[in-house]
Design an enzyme around this catalytic site. Structure first.
Site, PDB file in Angstrom:
ATOM      1  N   ASP A  60       0.750  -1.224  -0.127  1.00  0.00           N
ATOM      2  CA  ASP A  60      -0.171  -0.168   0.050  1.00  0.00           C
ATOM      3  C   ASP A  60       0.840   1.114  -0.204  1.00  0.00           C
ATOM      4  O   ASP A  60       1.754   1.456   0.912  1.00  0.00           O
ATOM      5  CB  ASP A  60      -0.916  -0.033   1.200  1.00  0.00           C
ATOM      6  CG  ASP A  60      -1.857   0.986   1.205  1.00  0.00           C
ATOM      7  OD1 ASP A  60      -1.479   2.292   1.754  1.00  0.00           O
ATOM      8  OD2 ASP A  60      -2.970   1.130   0.715  1.00  0.00           O
ATOM      9  N   THR A  93      -3.050   5.682  -4.219  1.00  0.00           N
ATOM     10  CA  THR A  93      -2.056   6.452  -3.472  1.00  0.00           C
ATOM     11  C   THR A  93      -0.627   6.302  -4.056  1.00  0.00           C
ATOM     12  O   THR A  93       0.263   7.152  -4.065  1.00  0.00           O
ATOM     13  CB  THR A  93      -2.035   5.868  -2.084  1.00  0.00           C
ATOM     14  OG1 THR A  93      -1.918   4.402  -1.973  1.00  0.00           O
ATOM     15  CG2 THR A  93      -2.926   6.557  -1.224  1.00  0.00           C
ATOM     16  N   THR A  94      -0.233   5.081  -4.813  1.00  0.00           N
ATOM     17  CA  THR A  94       0.800   4.687  -5.313  1.00  0.00           C
ATOM     18  C   THR A  94       0.842   5.343  -6.825  1.00  0.00           C
ATOM     19  O   THR A  94       1.812   6.008  -7.174  1.00  0.00           O
ATOM     20  CB  THR A  94       0.937   3.187  -5.645  1.00  0.00           C
ATOM     21  OG1 THR A  94       0.840   2.589  -4.543  1.00  0.00           O
ATOM     22  CG2 THR A  94       2.199   2.641  -6.211  1.00  0.00           C
ATOM     23  N   ASP A 393      -9.404   0.719   1.474  1.00  0.00           N
ATOM     24  CA  ASP A 393      -9.455   1.026   0.213  1.00  0.00           C
ATOM     25  C   ASP A 393     -10.452   0.637  -0.553  1.00  0.00           C
ATOM     26  O   ASP A 393     -11.323   1.369  -1.412  1.00  0.00           O
ATOM     27  CB  ASP A 393      -8.006   0.093  -0.637  1.00  0.00           C
ATOM     28  CG  ASP A 393      -6.905   0.896  -0.033  1.00  0.00           C
ATOM     29  OD1 ASP A 393      -6.914   2.063   0.588  1.00  0.00           O
ATOM     30  OD2 ASP A 393      -5.750   0.720  -0.352  1.00  0.00           O
TER      31      ASP A 393
END
Length: 555
Positions: A60, A93-94, A393
């Site tokens: 994550d 987020t990545t 998520d």
């Protein structure tokens, strides 16, 4: 009189101009490279050692960056991007870090060619507007009431996570939880507050398949007197309090002078009468369960058990709010103000169960719960922590779908479509903005390129074939299958992204890149006293004074 000259003292370090731009771009690229390998279903995992000596194994992006300890200010601002993305939409987020890093990397060429950062930022903002127009063209509406399409959507979004191997389990839990707490505000608007009204309880032991969404709440408490009070009540009347059921303690300044033994008995009698009055007021409403956020004395426990009332004390405020939501009760601050309408009657079952070594209270089978608890079971704490991150998520994706029911293709197909659209539009852009605008189009290709790299296929061949598919703007659904690295139709595979997440990713990445490009000075000043304290102490003749980091000295 001559103009004063600015002199910086020894304690101030200063970098400016091109050096700052290069340093910021390198720092941002370094952060981007750390988590580049965690994108997609074939992502590698990172093992993190946290400050407490614990180990976290995750892919994550936000969880990884949260644990990094960085000194460079530009790298710190990149980490903030991931946190913002996580709070706003909960996914991507990545992607946002990888994309922002690439936007800065392609800008480096123009910095070397002496382009002014304002020109680059202007072209970037124009490209962002056109990118959102391109996304709107390929967006597909979805029916949020269709369980199967929602399940496919959430599953494709968390397919890259650790829990993707467990099939639809996490997606099912996420959809159940978000639909339970969704409140229809009318005009097609919905409010879905996951943080407030969805509680995740992790209990090690059992199988992951035993996890469930409760139509109600559970919390780690037992009744005060297990032998005297009931642990299972069907259709309970629940009273929620935010006040102590014990005699008020005397303050520090309270003086009570007891002259003889009768005075002591009178004082104790007053305490007992006060508690009895409280309990009688409560019992007059015939509740089955009394839950208070504050303390509850042994005497009050005795009186309540005589009226066959089960009591729980010292409950968290957040848990009490959730109970109020599920059973329709009102939290009362003083027993004097109690009314019959404040009693919650919406719960079907009150039960205390023992799981492992601890007791948990369940208030379930509620008629119309607007809050819920997700009970997660699993082999170990580390596993449960990762499952919880993935579940958060998944719930955010489901929430985004309820709020804005539109989809875009995943697997890098959206980015390639936007890239192809921007390349076509760049021929109509005039002046010096043309080249930075075109560079943004190339930067968007970093997402499918990274997916191909993580699959271990030939990146150059794959990207060339994918660019050929998107060149005419017709094959907008073609992207990279994250499991095999083969170019595939995302519509057939059922790989989708939420429209909200994608738009937020583009906006955050480009706006952050513009902000970092507009920094042309980094000044770090420390007091002279701190510098001197770091050196061996010497006798000083002058008085020590704080010296400002900048002094105006005439020539």
């Amino acid at each position: 009189m001559q103009a004063p000259v600015l002199v910086l003292n020894d304690a101030v370090k200063r970098e400016s101009g091109k050096n700052v731009h290069h340093a910021n771009i390198q720092a941002s690229r370094a952060v981007s490279d750390i988590i580049r390998t965690t994108l997609g279903p074939r992502a590698m995992l990172k093992m993190l050692l946290d400050a407490g000596g614990g180990i976290v194994v995750t892919n994550d992006g936000n969880a990884i960056l949260r644990e990094l300890d960085l000194a460079h200010p530009a790298a710190k601002s990149m980490i903030e991007l991931s946190r913002t993305q996580d709070e706003e939409v909960g996914d991507g987020t990545t992607s946002v870090i990888v994309l922002a890093g690439e936007m800065l990397y392609v800008a480096e060429t123009f910095i070397d060619k002496a382009y002014h950062p304002t020109v680059i930022c202007r072209a970037y903002n124009k490209a962002l507007e056109d990118a959102i127009v391109a996304l709107d063209k390929i967006a597909v509406p979805i029916n949020v009431n269709d369980r199967q399409s929602m399940l496919k959507m959430v599953k494709s979004c968390i397919g890259t996570k650790f829990t993707g191997q467990f099939g639809t389990l996490i997606a099912d839990l996420a959809i159940d939880a978000t639909t339970l707490v969704s409140v229809d505000l009318g005009n097609g608007l919905h409010e879905v507050d996951i943080k407030k009204y969805v509680k995740v309880e992790k209990i090690p032991g059992g199988q992951l398949e035993d996890s469930q969404v409760l139509r109600g709440v559970m919390f780690n408490k037992d009744v005060i007197a297990p032998g005297k009070m009931r642990r299972r009540i069907v259709n309970p009347r629940i009273m929620l309090l935010d006040c102590p059921l014990e005699y008020k303690k005397g303050e520090n300044m309270t003086n009570a002078e007891l002259m003889n033994e009768e005075d002591w008995h009178t004082l104790l009698k007053m305490e007992e009468d006060y508690i009895l009055k409280l309990c009688t007021q409560i019992a007059s409403f015939k509740p089955d369960v009394v839950i208070t956020e504050k303390g509850l004395s042994d005497l009050a426990c005795h009186y309540l058990s005589k009226h066959n009332i089960s009591a729980i004390r010292r409950l968290r405020k957040t848990d009490n709010n959730r109970i109020a939501k599920v059973c329709g009760a009102v939290i009362v601050n003083r027993p004097d103000e109690l009314q019959d309408s404040d009693i919650g009657t919406g719960a079907g079952l009150f039960e205390v169960k023992k799981i492992g070594d601890e007791f948990f209270t369940f208030i379930t089978e509620c008629k119309d719960p607007k809050a819920c608890t997700v009970l997660l079971r699993g082999a170990s704490k580390d596993l449960l922590n990762e499952v919880e991150r993935n579940l958060q998520d998944a719930m955010c994706v489901a929430r985004n779908m309820i709020k804005n029911p539109k989809l875009v293709p995943g697997g890098g197909a959206s980015e390639m479509s936007v890239s192809a659209y921007l390349k076509q539009k760049s021929s109509f852009v005039e002046g010096v903005d043309k080249w930075p605008y075109e560079a943004v189009a190339h930067a968007f290709e970093v997402i499918p390129r990274t997916l191909a790299q993580n699959c271990g296929v030939n990146v150059i061949r794959t990207m060339t074939a994918l660019q050929a598919k998107h060149a005419n703007g017709e094959n907008a659904w073609y992207g990279i299958d994250g499991n095999t690295g083969v170019i595939s139709d995302m519509k057939e595979l059922g790989i989708w992204d939420a429209y909200n997440v994608k738009v937020q990713t583009f906006k955050t990445a480009i706006e952050a890149a513009c902000m970092l490009l507009r920094i042309d000075d980094i000044v770090s000043g420390i007091k002279k006293k701190q510098v001197q304290s770091a050196t061996p102490s010497k006798p000083q003749v002058e008085d020590e004074k704080d010296v400002d980091s900048e002094q105006m000295i005439p020539e």
